[in-house]
Write an enzyme that holds these catalytic residues in place. Structure first.
Site, PDB file in Angstrom:
ATOM      1  N   LYS A  15       0.845  -1.204   0.000  1.00 39.41           N
ATOM      2  CA  LYS A  15       0.000   0.000   0.000  1.00 39.41           C
ATOM      3  C   LYS A  15       0.879   1.253   0.000  1.00 39.41           C
ATOM      4  O   LYS A  15       2.081   1.173   0.260  1.00 39.41           O
ATOM      5  CB  LYS A  15      -0.903  -0.032   1.232  1.00 39.41           C
ATOM      6  CG  LYS A  15      -0.135  -0.059   2.540  1.00 39.41           C
ATOM      7  CD  LYS A  15      -1.016  -0.476   3.708  1.00 39.41           C
ATOM      8  CE  LYS A  15      -0.252  -0.408   5.015  1.00 39.41           C
ATOM      9  NZ  LYS A  15      -1.013  -0.967   6.134  1.00 39.41           N
ATOM     10  N   ARG A  30     -10.366  -0.277  14.594  1.00 36.80           N
ATOM     11  CA  ARG A  30     -10.104   0.645  13.499  1.00 36.80           C
ATOM     12  C   ARG A  30     -10.969   0.173  12.336  1.00 36.80           C
ATOM     13  O   ARG A  30     -12.093   0.574  12.197  1.00 36.80           O
ATOM     14  CB  ARG A  30      -8.600   0.612  13.199  1.00 36.80           C
ATOM     15  CG  ARG A  30      -8.100   1.725  12.350  1.00 36.80           C
ATOM     16  CD  ARG A  30      -6.616   1.600  12.091  1.00 36.80           C
ATOM     17  NE  ARG A  30      -6.254   0.364  11.379  1.00 36.80           N
ATOM     18  CZ  ARG A  30      -5.123   0.180  10.725  1.00 36.80           C
ATOM     19  NH1 ARG A  30      -4.214   1.121  10.698  1.00 36.80           N
ATOM     20  NH2 ARG A  30      -4.882  -0.953  10.103  1.00 36.80           N
ATOM     21  N   TYR A  42      16.302  29.895   7.693  1.00 30.33           N
ATOM     22  CA  TYR A  42      15.088  30.484   8.282  1.00 30.33           C
ATOM     23  C   TYR A  42      15.158  30.485   9.798  1.00 30.33           C
ATOM     24  O   TYR A  42      15.609  29.520  10.412  1.00 30.33           O
ATOM     25  CB  TYR A  42      13.861  29.673   7.885  1.00 30.33           C
ATOM     26  CG  TYR A  42      13.370  29.890   6.477  1.00 30.33           C
ATOM     27  CD1 TYR A  42      13.062  31.158   6.003  1.00 30.33           C
ATOM     28  CD2 TYR A  42      13.178  28.797   5.635  1.00 30.33           C
ATOM     29  CE1 TYR A  42      12.586  31.333   4.700  1.00 30.33           C
ATOM     30  CE2 TYR A  42      12.697  28.964   4.344  1.00 30.33           C
ATOM     31  CZ  TYR A  42      12.408  30.230   3.883  1.00 30.33           C
ATOM     32  OH  TYR A  42      11.936  30.401   2.613  1.00 30.33           O
ATOM     33  N   MET A  49      11.749  23.927   2.450  1.00 23.81           N
ATOM     34  CA  MET A  49      10.947  23.103   1.550  1.00 23.81           C
ATOM     35  C   MET A  49      11.805  22.314   0.565  1.00 23.81           C
ATOM     36  O   MET A  49      11.589  21.127   0.341  1.00 23.81           O
ATOM     37  CB  MET A  49       9.949  23.987   0.786  1.00 23.81           C
ATOM     38  CG  MET A  49       8.978  23.198  -0.072  1.00 23.81           C
ATOM     39  SD  MET A  49       7.849  24.250  -0.977  1.00 23.81           S
ATOM     40  CE  MET A  49       6.832  24.886   0.331  1.00 23.81           C
TER      41      MET A  49
HETATM   42  C1  LIG Z   1      -0.146  -1.897   6.766  1.00 24.96           C
HETATM   43  C2  LIG Z   1      -0.729  -3.208   7.125  1.00 24.96           C
HETATM   44  C3  LIG Z   1       0.086  -4.347   7.218  1.00 24.96           C
HETATM   45  C4  LIG Z   1       1.592  -4.275   7.132  1.00 24.96           C
HETATM   46  O1  LIG Z   1       2.085  -3.752   8.334  1.00 24.96           O
HETATM   47  P1  LIG Z   1       3.646  -3.623   8.646  1.00 24.96           P
HETATM   48  O2  LIG Z   1       3.686  -3.193  10.052  1.00 24.96           O
HETATM   49  O3  LIG Z   1       4.176  -2.590   7.712  1.00 24.96           O
HETATM   50  O4  LIG Z   1       4.261  -4.941   8.415  1.00 24.96           O
HETATM   51  C5  LIG Z   1      -0.526  -5.566   7.426  1.00 24.96           C
HETATM   52  N1  LIG Z   1      -1.871  -5.660   7.574  1.00 24.96           N
HETATM   53  C6  LIG Z   1      -2.679  -4.570   7.513  1.00 24.96           C
HETATM   54  C7  LIG Z   1      -4.147  -4.738   7.710  1.00 24.96           C
HETATM   55  C8  LIG Z   1      -2.135  -3.314   7.313  1.00 24.96           C
HETATM   56  O5  LIG Z   1      -2.931  -2.244   7.276  1.00 24.96           O
END
Ligand SMILES: *Cc1c(COP(=O)(O)O)cnc(C)c1O
Length: 387
Positions: free
Chosen positions: A53, A151, A273, A326
Site C-alpha cells: 500500500k 479501526r 530560516y 521546503m
Molecule cells: C499496513 C498493514 C500491514 C503491514 O504492516 P507492517 O507493520 O508494515 O508490516 C498488514 N496488515 C494490515 C491490515 C495493514 O494495514
C-alpha cells in the site's frame, strides 16, 4: 562533467542518474528480495504475502510488486482500489486484496479488475453478497474481523451474528479471514496474545478459510501468529518492525542529494530560516537539494538540543545545521576536503550509516512515515536486479 565515475555516489550504481537529478533514492531490489525470502523462510509453511500500500511504502508500486513476484510472492495487499488496479495491470496472475474494503457502489470495479475486497462490516458483506447474486458468480473476498484494534474490521458481536447465518456464505467465496494486531511491534505487550486468542475464538464461528494475523512485527512473535498467510510491509523495506530491538532486515533505501553551492560563513552570521543556527567559528556550509518537500523531515532541523541528523560525504560526517526548508537543507562541511564538498557533489543522507530508523528516532516518528514521504519528488533508481 566534473564528476568522474569514481566520485559518483553509490546511489548511481544501479542505473543512470540523469544530470538534472537533484536527489536520488536508490532502492535495492536485491535487498528487498532477500528480506522477503527471509520472512518467507521464517514463517515455515505459511505463505508470505507483500503489503504494498501507499505506493509500496513510497518505493514504487509496480517496481516493488514486480521484484517481489520474481522472488516468489503471489499475494498482495493494497490499501486502495487504484493501487489494486495498477497492480492488476502489471501482475495479471497475482492475488490482490484491497484493505479499504468495499467502497459503496464500486463493486464492478473489484470484479472487473479481479480484486478481492477485505470486507470489514456487515454492510459490506451484504453489498458483496447481493452483487454476487446479481452476477450469479461466487466472487472471492476476505473478511476482516476486529480483535481489538478498533479501526477497521467487523466487531465481535457482528462476527457472532454472521457466524450464526450460514447462508451468508453461500453467495461469495470466503478466501481469507484476517485481523490486525495493534501492538505487534512490542513483543512484551499482552495485547498480542489477547488478540490472537480472540482471533481463534471468532474464527471458530465462521466457515473454514485461510487465516492471517501477522504484519511484520507479528512475524517475529512466533509460529502461533503465522497462520496461513503473513502480511509484512515495513520489514520488506528494511524498516524496523520491533521497537527497541536490533533490526535483522537489510537496508533497502539510500538517499543522496546534490550540493547546489558551498559558502564561507563568518562567525556571528546565522544560517537559514529563523536564524536558529549561529556560526561561532569560520564555517563552510553546503546547501543541499533536499528539503521537506522531498520527504526530509523538518523536525530534523539542527540544532535541536539533541545530537542531530548527519549526512556523509564519503566517510566525512556532515551535520545538518539550521532549519530544513521546503527544497533545501544545509550541512556543515567545514571539516570536509573542499574537493569533495563542492558544487555538484553528493551527500549521502540515508544509507548504511544513517538509516531511516535512525532519522525517525531523532524526529520522533516512525520509518513508515519517512518512507512514504520520500520518493515523490526525488529521482528513483532501482538497483540489484538484472535487467
Ligand atoms: C499496513 C498493514 C500491514 C503491514 O504492516 P507492517 O507493520 O508494515 O508490516 C498488514 N496488515 C494490515 C491490515 C495493514 O494495514
Amino acid at each position: 562533467m566534473a564528476d568522474t565515475a569514481q566520485e559518483r555516489p553509490a546511489a548511481t550504481d544501479g542505473g543512470t542518474v540523469p544530470s538534472d537529478a537533484r536527489a536520488v533514492l536508490r532502492i535495492d531490489l536485491a535487498a528487498l528480495g532477500a528480506n522477503w525470502a527471509r520472512l518467507d523462510a521464517a514463517t515455515g509453511d505459511a505463505e508470505c504475502a507483500g503489503v504494498i500500500k501507499a505506493d509500496a511504502y513510497g518505493l514504487g508500486l509496480e517496481e516493488i510488486a514486480h521484484a517481489l513476484t520474481c522472488q516468489g510472492c503471489r499475494t498482495f495487499f493494497v490499501a486502495t482500489l487504484d493501487e489494486g488496479r495498477r497492480i492488476r495491470h502489471v501482475q495479471p496472475g497475482a492475488t490482490i486484496y484491497v484493505l479499504d474494503g468495499l467502497l459503496p457502489g464500486a463493486e464492478d470495479y473489484y470484479a472487473g479488475f479481479d480484486l478481492r475486497p477485505v470486507l470489514s462490516s456487515l454492510d459490506e458483506v451484504a453489498d458483496w453478497r447481493s452483487y454476487c447474486r446479481r452476477l450469479g458468480r461466487r466472487l472471492p473476498a476476505a473478511l476482516h474481523i476486529d480483535t481489538g484494534i478498533n479501526r477497521l474490521g467487523i466487531p465481535d458481536g457482528d462476527v457472532r451474528a454472521l457466524g450464526a447465518d450460514r447462508a451468508a456464505f453461500n453467495d461469495f467465496d470466503l478466501t481469507l479471514i484476517m485481523s490486525h494486531l495493534a501492538c505487534a511491534d512490542d513483543q512484551a505487550s499482552p495485547k498480542n496474545e489477547a488478540q490472537r486468542r480472540k482471533f481463534d475464538t471468532l474464527r471458530a464461528m465462521l466457515p473454514k478459510a485461510k487465516a492471517s494475523l501477522a504484519n511484520s512485527g507479528g512475524v517475529f512473535l512466533g509460529p502461533k501468529y503465522h497462520y496461513d498467510i503473513v502480511r509484512p510491509g515495513i520489514a520488506l523495506y528494511g524498516g524496523r518492525a520491533l521497537t527497541g530491538q536490533p533490526n535483522p532486515m537489510q537496508q533497502v533505501v539510500q538517499l543522496t542529494a546534490r550540493i547546489l553551492q558551498v559558502r564561507e560563513v563568518p562567525p556571528g552570521e546565522t544560517v537559514g530560516y529563523g536564524a536558529i543556527w549561529r556560526v561561532d567559528a569560520p564555517a563552510r556550509i553546503a546547501t543541499v537539494a533536499c528539503g521537506y518537500a522531498d520527504g526530509f523531515l523538518r523536525a530534523l532541523s539542527g540544532p535541536t538540543g539533541q545530537p542531530g541528523a548527519v549526512g556523509y560525504i564519503r566517510e566525512h560526517p556532515v551535520p545538518v545545521v539550521g532549519r530544513v526548508s521546503m527544497d533545501l537543507l544545509t550541512v556543515d562541511v567545514t571539516n570536509v576536503p573542499p574537493d569533495l564538498a563542492r558544487r555538484g557533489g553528493w551527500v549521502e543522507i540515508i544509507g548504511d550509516r544513517v538509516t531511516v530508523d535512525d532519522l525517525t528516532d531523532m524526529a520522533g516518528t516512525i520509518g513508515y512515515e519517512l518512507l512514504t514521504r520520500l520518493g515523490r519528488r526525488v529521482h528513483r533508481v532501482y538497483a540489484g536486479v538484472e535487467r
